[in-house]
Design a protein around this motif. Structure first.
Motif, mmCIF file in Angstrom:
data_model
loop_
_atom_site.group_PDB
_atom_site.id
_atom_site.type_symbol
_atom_site.label_atom_id
_atom_site.label_comp_id
_atom_site.label_asym_id
_atom_site.label_seq_id
_atom_site.Cartn_x
_atom_site.Cartn_y
_atom_site.Cartn_z
ATOM 1 N N GLN A 12 0.844 -1.190 0.000
ATOM 2 C CA GLN A 12 0.000 0.000 0.000
ATOM 3 C C GLN A 12 0.882 1.243 0.000
ATOM 4 O O GLN A 12 1.885 1.302 0.713
ATOM 5 C CB GLN A 12 -0.896 -0.005 1.246
ATOM 6 C CG GLN A 12 -1.925 1.095 1.323
ATOM 7 C CD GLN A 12 -2.782 0.951 2.582
ATOM 8 O OE1 GLN A 12 -2.284 1.039 3.696
ATOM 9 N NE2 GLN A 12 -4.063 0.708 2.391
ATOM 10 N N ARG A 13 0.490 2.233 -0.784
ATOM 11 C CA ARG A 13 1.215 3.495 -0.825
ATOM 12 C C ARG A 13 0.573 4.472 0.149
ATOM 13 O O ARG A 13 -0.656 4.568 0.229
ATOM 14 C CB ARG A 13 1.172 4.065 -2.240
ATOM 15 C CG ARG A 13 1.953 5.354 -2.437
ATOM 16 C CD ARG A 13 1.793 5.852 -3.866
ATOM 17 N NE ARG A 13 2.669 6.973 -4.163
ATOM 18 C CZ ARG A 13 2.670 7.644 -5.314
ATOM 19 N NH1 ARG A 13 1.828 7.262 -6.284
ATOM 20 N NH2 ARG A 13 3.493 8.660 -5.516
ATOM 21 N N LEU A 32 -2.272 5.732 -10.875
ATOM 22 C CA LEU A 32 -3.109 4.549 -11.064
ATOM 23 C C LEU A 32 -3.677 4.481 -12.481
ATOM 24 O O LEU A 32 -4.328 3.496 -12.849
ATOM 25 C CB LEU A 32 -4.272 4.555 -10.059
ATOM 26 C CG LEU A 32 -3.918 4.259 -8.599
ATOM 27 C CD1 LEU A 32 -5.125 4.546 -7.696
ATOM 28 C CD2 LEU A 32 -3.458 2.810 -8.416
ATOM 29 N N ALA A 88 -11.927 4.291 -10.718
ATOM 30 C CA ALA A 88 -11.322 4.307 -9.389
ATOM 31 C C ALA A 88 -12.377 4.828 -8.419
ATOM 32 O O ALA A 88 -13.398 5.400 -8.840
ATOM 33 C CB ALA A 88 -10.072 5.181 -9.343
ATOM 34 N N LYS A 102 -14.922 0.186 -0.017
ATOM 35 C CA LYS A 102 -14.356 -1.171 -0.026
ATOM 36 C C LYS A 102 -15.314 -2.176 -0.666
ATOM 37 O O LYS A 102 -14.878 -3.077 -1.395
ATOM 38 C CB LYS A 102 -14.020 -1.604 1.402
ATOM 39 C CG LYS A 102 -12.756 -0.976 1.960
ATOM 40 C CD LYS A 102 -12.471 -1.487 3.359
ATOM 41 C CE LYS A 102 -11.099 -1.069 3.848
ATOM 42 N NZ LYS A 102 -10.786 -1.647 5.178
ATOM 43 N N PRO A 111 -9.699 0.229 -8.034
ATOM 44 C CA PRO A 111 -8.783 0.623 -6.966
ATOM 45 C C PRO A 111 -9.381 1.738 -6.109
ATOM 46 O O PRO A 111 -10.125 2.585 -6.611
ATOM 47 C CB PRO A 111 -7.556 1.122 -7.722
ATOM 48 C CG PRO A 111 -8.098 1.616 -9.023
ATOM 49 C CD PRO A 111 -9.251 0.698 -9.364
ATOM 50 N N ASP A 126 -7.385 -4.702 4.923
ATOM 51 C CA ASP A 126 -8.111 -5.384 3.851
ATOM 52 C C ASP A 126 -9.378 -6.037 4.402
ATOM 53 O O ASP A 126 -9.868 -7.020 3.858
ATOM 54 C CB ASP A 126 -7.226 -6.429 3.171
ATOM 55 C CG ASP A 126 -6.796 -7.551 4.111
ATOM 56 O OD1 ASP A 126 -6.968 -7.402 5.347
ATOM 57 O OD2 ASP A 126 -6.289 -8.576 3.626
ATOM 58 N N ARG A 143 -8.705 -7.194 -2.573
ATOM 59 C CA ARG A 143 -9.271 -6.202 -3.488
ATOM 60 C C ARG A 143 -9.759 -4.963 -2.748
ATOM 61 O O ARG A 143 -9.850 -3.888 -3.345
ATOM 62 C CB ARG A 143 -10.421 -6.819 -4.284
ATOM 63 C CG ARG A 143 -9.997 -7.844 -5.316
ATOM 64 C CD ARG A 143 -11.183 -8.495 -5.971
ATOM 65 N NE ARG A 143 -12.003 -9.233 -5.011
ATOM 66 C CZ ARG A 143 -13.114 -9.878 -5.317
ATOM 67 N NH1 ARG A 143 -13.568 -9.870 -6.575
ATOM 68 N NH2 ARG A 143 -13.791 -10.541 -4.397
ATOM 69 N N ARG A 147 -5.481 1.127 -2.447
ATOM 70 C CA ARG A 147 -4.170 1.106 -3.099
ATOM 71 C C ARG A 147 -3.300 2.262 -2.610
ATOM 72 O O ARG A 147 -2.068 2.146 -2.548
ATOM 73 C CB ARG A 147 -4.354 1.191 -4.614
ATOM 74 C CG ARG A 147 -5.084 -0.008 -5.199
ATOM 75 C CD ARG A 147 -4.172 -1.164 -5.447
ATOM 76 N NE ARG A 147 -3.261 -0.862 -6.530
ATOM 77 C CZ ARG A 147 -3.567 -0.977 -7.833
ATOM 78 N NH1 ARG A 147 -4.772 -1.408 -8.194
ATOM 79 N NH2 ARG A 147 -2.680 -0.690 -8.759
ATOM 80 N N VAL A 148 -3.960 3.384 -2.309
ATOM 81 C CA VAL A 148 -3.243 4.571 -1.825
ATOM 82 C C VAL A 148 -4.032 5.171 -0.663
ATOM 83 O O VAL A 148 -5.264 5.235 -0.714
ATOM 84 C CB VAL A 148 -3.076 5.638 -2.937
ATOM 85 C CG1 VAL A 148 -2.222 6.800 -2.432
ATOM 86 C CG2 VAL A 148 -2.466 5.032 -4.199
#
Length: 354
Positions: A12-13, A32, A88, A102, A111, A126, A143, A147-148
């Protein structure tokens, strides 16, 4: 002493900086390869939403979110993301906004860029949750891991002081619960310990001066570490109880965590003295449960489940549902009778130091 464990660090960023939310969201989306984000939340961050909307062709915006992620709202959000061709999801808000995003990610594969405006910690995990027919179901799925994550302390400055400390105690619960969760290991224990060492003084600073940006940054830092620890270790006894109280009885999320935490710490203390010592050290207290009890009252958290909506008539059902969900890894043996006793103590606000 031999050390053996199997640890997974999730990828993860994290983009962290006060006043940089809009710029960092834009960076995240560009990297992304996204140009049509679905926005979720952002009601009190109009400036950030406007800046993102100016730069990107926002596909849609879900402004209203509901705690515990009702299934009907979740299905509507998934359908909207598909209908508008979003590439996104940007969640701006607390755990409810992140939780809704989520589910969209779980069901569409899009994402998520999470922009927390509370100290919920959901952005670091997660773990997803959804409520239907008065039952909250949770699970894990890579999933749904954002991601960020974009942290901006200026976005938490608008939190009412009570909500800020309740939310921060929820973050502290992530660190504590991860110590005895199913996949607890030395790495996530280390992250939980550092998370607690950041959160405890940060919450005290926050209570003393709600406009202290440095305090907000310290709590956000501790929130992230604690969330990572929970995501790695899994949810333990504390979270399973709180999920039942929220999903079935609609108790407010963060205050429920704030009330229940000392009681679970007291329940497990004798069976797991090492974890109790870690908690106590972070709090500067002789025992973990006593330190958590005192901290909650010091920062103005509610002092009983009875004051936030639970009744005696609810206890037996809550105990039954929670007992069935609590992992076998819990250090102290669990029975429905013992969980009911714990809930009654929390219902009354009994002093765990006695």
């Amino acid at each position: 002493m031999e050390i053996r464990f199997d640890h997974t660090t999730l990828g993860q960023r994290v983009l962290f900086g006060a006043g940089a939310a809009a710029a960092n969201i834009a960076t995240a989306l560009r990297d992304l390869g996204a140009s049509r984000p679905l926005l979720v939340g952002g009601g009190h961050t109009a400036g950030v939403v406007d800046q993102v909307s100016e730069e990107f062709g926002v596909a849609g915006h879900i402004r209203e979110v509901v705690q515990h992620v009702p299934a009907e709202r979740a299905r509507e959000a998934v359908a909207l993301a598909q209908d508008v061709g979003a590439d996104a999801v940007v969640a701006i808000g607390g755990g409810s906004a992140t939780g809704l995003a989520k589910i969209v990610a779980r069901d569409t594969g899009l994402p998520v860029v999470a922009v927390p405006t509370t100290f919920s910690g959901s952005e670091a995990t997660d773990i997803w949750g959804m409520t239907e027919d008065e039952r909250k179901t949770t699970g894990t799925d890579l999933r749904v891991l954002p991601r960020v994550v974009v942290y901006d302390a200026e976005l938490t400055l608008g939190l009412p002081p009570d909500l800020a400390v309740h939310s921060g105690l929820n973050a502290l619960a992530h660190a504590v619960d991860s110590l005895w969760a199913p996949r607890a290991d030395p790495i996530n224990r280390a992250m939980a310990g550092e998370g607690m060492r950041a959160l405890v003084p940060g919450l005290r600073r926050l209570r003393a001066d709600p406009e202290d940006v440095g305090a907000h940054e310290q709590v956000l830092y501790g929130t992230y570490l604690s969330g990572v620890a929970l995501s790695s270790a899994g949810a333990g006894m504390h979270h399973k109880i709180c999920h039942v109280l929220g999903g079935t009885f609609n108790l407010p999320h963060a205050p429920t965590h704030a009330v229940v935490l000392p009681y679970v710490a007291a329940y497990n203390a004798e069976a797991d003295p090492e974890s109790d010592a870690r908690i106590a050290e972070a709090l500067g207290a002789p025992h973990g449960a006593a330190g958590l009890w005192d901290l909650a009252r010091e920062v103005g958290a509610p002092d009983s489940l009875g004051k936030i909506g639970l009744t005696e008539d609810d206890v037996d059902l809550a105990a039954e549902l929670a007992t069935a969900a609590i992992p076998e890894s819990n250090p102290a043996p669990v029975s429905q009778e013992n969980v009911a006793q714990l809930l009654r103590s929390a219902l009354r606000g009994d002093d765990v130091r006695r």
